[in-house]
Design an enzyme around this catalytic site. Structure first.
Site, PDB file in Angstrom:
ATOM      1  N   ARG A   1      25.873  22.342  18.667  1.00  0.00           N
ATOM      2  CA  ARG A   1      24.539  23.087  19.024  1.00  0.00           C
ATOM      3  C   ARG A   1      25.028  23.590  20.753  1.00  0.00           C
ATOM      4  O   ARG A   1      24.514  24.791  20.454  1.00  0.00           O
ATOM      5  CB  ARG A   1      23.314  21.989  19.350  1.00  0.00           C
ATOM      6  CG  ARG A   1      22.928  21.559  18.478  1.00  0.00           C
ATOM      7  CD  ARG A   1      22.051  20.373  18.517  1.00  0.00           C
ATOM      8  NE  ARG A   1      21.040  20.142  19.499  1.00  0.00           N
ATOM      9  CZ  ARG A   1      20.756  19.084  20.172  1.00  0.00           C
ATOM     10  NH1 ARG A   1      20.968  17.970  19.547  1.00  0.00           N
ATOM     11  NH2 ARG A   1      19.622  19.609  20.574  1.00  0.00           N
TER      12      ARG A   1
ATOM     13  N   ARG B   1      16.198  11.669  16.989  1.00  0.00           N
ATOM     14  CA  ARG B   1      16.724  13.492  16.150  1.00  0.00           C
ATOM     15  C   ARG B   1      18.062  13.306  15.461  1.00  0.00           C
ATOM     16  O   ARG B   1      19.325  12.697  16.307  1.00  0.00           O
ATOM     17  CB  ARG B   1      16.293  13.821  17.661  1.00  0.00           C
ATOM     18  CG  ARG B   1      14.862  14.526  18.324  1.00  0.00           C
ATOM     19  CD  ARG B   1      15.430  15.591  19.465  1.00  0.00           C
ATOM     20  NE  ARG B   1      15.997  16.931  18.948  1.00  0.00           N
ATOM     21  CZ  ARG B   1      15.948  17.583  20.271  1.00  0.00           C
ATOM     22  NH1 ARG B   1      15.078  17.352  20.963  1.00  0.00           N
ATOM     23  NH2 ARG B   1      16.454  18.602  19.790  1.00  0.00           N
TER      24      ARG B   1
ATOM     25  N   LYS C   1      14.423  21.297  29.751  1.00  0.00           N
ATOM     26  CA  LYS C   1      13.398  22.508  29.318  1.00  0.00           C
ATOM     27  C   LYS C   1      12.375  21.681  29.194  1.00  0.00           C
ATOM     28  O   LYS C   1      11.453  21.366  29.375  1.00  0.00           O
ATOM     29  CB  LYS C   1      14.345  23.105  28.254  1.00  0.00           C
ATOM     30  CG  LYS C   1      15.007  24.117  28.658  1.00  0.00           C
ATOM     31  CD  LYS C   1      15.264  24.619  27.315  1.00  0.00           C
ATOM     32  CE  LYS C   1      16.016  24.319  25.655  1.00  0.00           C
ATOM     33  NZ  LYS C   1      16.998  24.058  25.499  1.00  0.00           N
TER      34      LYS C   1
ATOM     35  N   ARG D   1      15.836  32.489  21.934  1.00  0.00           N
ATOM     36  CA  ARG D   1      17.334  31.771  21.896  1.00  0.00           C
ATOM     37  C   ARG D   1      17.962  32.520  21.277  1.00  0.00           C
ATOM     38  O   ARG D   1      19.668  32.398  21.324  1.00  0.00           O
ATOM     39  CB  ARG D   1      17.842  30.764  21.078  1.00  0.00           C
ATOM     40  CG  ARG D   1      17.240  29.301  21.649  1.00  0.00           C
ATOM     41  CD  ARG D   1      17.413  28.568  20.613  1.00  0.00           C
ATOM     42  NE  ARG D   1      17.776  27.333  20.600  1.00  0.00           N
ATOM     43  CZ  ARG D   1      17.162  25.923  20.660  1.00  0.00           C
ATOM     44  NH1 ARG D   1      15.474  26.329  21.178  1.00  0.00           N
ATOM     45  NH2 ARG D   1      17.449  24.588  20.971  1.00  0.00           N
TER      46      ARG D   1
ATOM     47  N   ARG E   1      19.969  10.750  24.867  1.00  0.00           N
ATOM     48  CA  ARG E   1      18.570  10.338  24.765  1.00  0.00           C
ATOM     49  C   ARG E   1      19.397  10.167  22.835  1.00  0.00           C
ATOM     50  O   ARG E   1      17.650   9.738  21.876  1.00  0.00           O
ATOM     51  CB  ARG E   1      18.083  12.115  24.805  1.00  0.00           C
ATOM     52  CG  ARG E   1      16.713  12.315  23.740  1.00  0.00           C
ATOM     53  CD  ARG E   1      17.228  13.874  24.051  1.00  0.00           C
ATOM     54  NE  ARG E   1      16.878  14.712  23.108  1.00  0.00           N
ATOM     55  CZ  ARG E   1      17.208  16.485  22.984  1.00  0.00           C
ATOM     56  NH1 ARG E   1      16.612  16.664  23.963  1.00  0.00           N
ATOM     57  NH2 ARG E   1      17.772  16.950  22.398  1.00  0.00           N
TER      58      ARG E   1
HETATM   59  P1  AMP Z   1      15.201  21.981  21.123  1.00  0.00           P
HETATM   60  O1  AMP Z   1      14.191  20.755  20.567  1.00  0.00           O
HETATM   61  O2  AMP Z   1      14.862  23.574  21.786  1.00  0.00           O
HETATM   62  O3  AMP Z   1      16.484  21.700  21.738  1.00  0.00           O
HETATM   63  O4  AMP Z   1      15.357  23.069  19.429  1.00  0.00           O
HETATM   64  C1  AMP Z   1      15.655  21.953  18.603  1.00  0.00           C
HETATM   65  C2  AMP Z   1      16.313  22.753  17.021  1.00  0.00           C
HETATM   66  O5  AMP Z   1      15.453  23.626  16.805  1.00  0.00           O
HETATM   67  C3  AMP Z   1      17.275  23.237  18.148  1.00  0.00           C
HETATM   68  O6  AMP Z   1      18.900  23.030  17.006  1.00  0.00           O
HETATM   69  C4  AMP Z   1      17.210  25.085  16.541  1.00  0.00           C
HETATM   70  O7  AMP Z   1      17.754  23.928  15.859  1.00  0.00           O
HETATM   71  C5  AMP Z   1      15.464  25.027  15.784  1.00  0.00           C
HETATM   72  N1  AMP Z   1      15.570  25.997  17.120  1.00  0.00           N
HETATM   73  C6  AMP Z   1      14.463  26.224  18.440  1.00  0.00           C
HETATM   74  N2  AMP Z   1      14.194  27.051  18.799  1.00  0.00           N
HETATM   75  C7  AMP Z   1      14.354  27.634  18.393  1.00  0.00           C
HETATM   76  C8  AMP Z   1      15.082  29.106  18.277  1.00  0.00           C
HETATM   77  N3  AMP Z   1      13.820  29.898  19.499  1.00  0.00           N
HETATM   78  N4  AMP Z   1      15.482  29.969  17.569  1.00  0.00           N
HETATM   79  C9  AMP Z   1      16.350  29.588  16.435  1.00  0.00           C
HETATM   80  N5  AMP Z   1      16.188  28.106  16.308  1.00  0.00           N
HETATM   81  C10 AMP Z   1      15.120  27.454  17.082  1.00  0.00           C
END
Ligand code: AMP
Length: 192
Positions: free
Chosen positions: A146, A135, A14, A90, A129
């Site tokens: 996840r 991270r 993404k 999400r 990654r």
């Molecule tokens: P990402 O960088 O998009 O993989 O997001 C990393 C983490 O941030 C996710 O595993 C969630 O814990 C949190 N997160 C990001 N976007 C959302 C969302 N739209 N709703 C809830 N948690 C989110």
């Protein structure tokens, strides 16, 4: 205003494809994951709360996440041409809230790019990654959680957007350029 949702499991690309789309379409990029990681790095109150969820691989509660997104959109002149939503929505309640937020602005979700990658490749990419990203959630235990959360809470959005005729299924494996060209071809018909 043209609003695009970039959708897919963790590790589906993404962020990578969003970066290409920003260059191509000149849209404002909102990555909720990046936004939250920025709060964690700055040790804000929100960052402390977010870290509790992120480090376990869980989602931030809908009400809080929706409020954060609304604050990011509100009165932000950079979003006037439209937004790439990367990592949001999400959950179904988040998608409904997004529809409402955009509707209030006389806009809508114009298209959803769904990056589809099989689980084995997702896990390989996320572990790789993790070696560089630092991270807290790119480790085997959290990755599994996840993916479970994705399948349980996020994957139903695919049908939500298919029903609305907005979902574009994109094979998310192969070269970054090929995937991007595929996205571009799909989106042609969605842009005025
Ligand atoms: P990402 O960088 O998009 O993989 O997001 C990393 C983490 O941030 C996710 O595993 C969630 O814990 C949190 N997160 C990001 N976007 C959302 C969302 N739209 N709703 C809830 N948690 C989110």
């Amino acid at each position: 205003m043209y609003n695009l949702v970039v959708f897919g499991a963790p590790g589906s690309g993404k962020g990578t494809q969003s970066a290409r789309l920003i260059d191509e379409y000149g849209l404002y990029h909102i990555s909720t994951g990046e936004l939250l990681r920025d709060h964690i790095a700055r040790e804000t109150e929100l960052g402390k709360i977010a870290n509790e969820y992120i480090s376990k691989g869980h989602l931030i509660p809908d009400a809080l996440m929706i409020e954060i997104l609304e604050n990011t959109l509100d009165g932000n002149p950079d979003t006037a041409n439209g937004v790439i939503f990367d990592g949001f929505p999400r959950t179904i309640p988040q998608a409904e809230a997004l529809n409402e937020m955009l509707h209030k602005r006389g806009a809508r979700v114009d298209a959803v790019v769904g990056l589809e990658v099989d689980d084995k490749e997702l896990i390989d990419r996320l572990l790789k990654r993790g070696l560089e990203s630092g991270r807290s959630d790119d480790n085997m235990e959290t990755i599994n959680e996840r993916l479970n959360v994705y399948n349980r809470q996020t994957a139903p959005l695919r049908d939500f957007y298919i029903t609305q005729g907005k979902y574009h299924s994109i094979k998310g494996s192969g070269s970054i350029d090929d995937i991007f060209n595929d996205i571009r071809n799909h989106l042609k018909s969605t842009r005025k």
